[in-house]
Motif scaffolding. Sequence first.
Motif: not given
Length: 302
Positions: A155-156, A73-75, A150-152
């Motif tokens: 999904a991440f 998911v992170l990838i 984190l700001e933009g």
Amino acid sequence: MVCPPVLQLQLRRSARSMSLWQNLDVVQASGLLTQLLQKEIIMQEAMFELVTSEASYYKSLEVLEAHFLRNPVLINSLSQSDMHFLFSNIEEVMKASERFLMDLEHRMEKSILISDVCDIVFFHAVEHFNVFIKYVINQVYQEKNYRRLLEGNQAFRDAMAALENHPCVRGLSFTSFLILPFQRITRLKMLVQNILKKAEENSEREANAIKAHQQLEQIVKECNEGVRKMSRTEELISIEKTLEFKSKSVPIISHSRWLLKKGEVQLMAGPKSTRTMRSRKLYQPVYLFLFNNLLLVTKPSS
């Protein structure tokens, strides 16, 4: 006395619970505690602490790799370049750490009475620990890109929140895992220093500890110097972006240049006879950038 294979398994899986060498079942059953002088038992504890703490550190690296680096998911929430900026050369660091831990374990396989560990530390510090320098220097980019993502990147952000809430991270943040390599190098230096203090004067253990400590100190120094240079370069890039007219003959960005001080001053202008009038028209705001080898005088763009 030969160290049973089960101990190596314990070192990696349960390093936190194995706080003392003298509490190991195999040590207590061996009769060594009644044969050794107290100062040798203390030395064994110091060396054993280095081994078990390395096992604990490597276990945390495995969490970083398996739980974060390999998470699909992170990838999928990141581009290839973002993955590189975020994790840098952590896989190289892991390989170096695994080789180091394996050699420490092999030493304990030979005998539960540890002969030395600082010779192993020195060898790996010289041959393999240069990967730590690269990783630590890149942490400047790691932190910046992590904040940007984190700001933009929704999904991440969602994926990271879920990963950080997992029980396997024990309440630690993602960034806590990212800073592990540099923390380990500095911790390793302290552990070697502790062994050095307990080593018998003019002994082989003392000589090995001195060499290991000096090499680790050099690595920490190169890490700090690399971070300082990287931060200076980042600052120069930031300054250059604010300038509208750039001199090609004197580039702002240079490896031999760094900022010393910056700030706004008032430049007096006009005839000398009128300067005492304190008229606002006689003063122009200018912004100075003082570098180690350059003074840059700028003014606000109109």
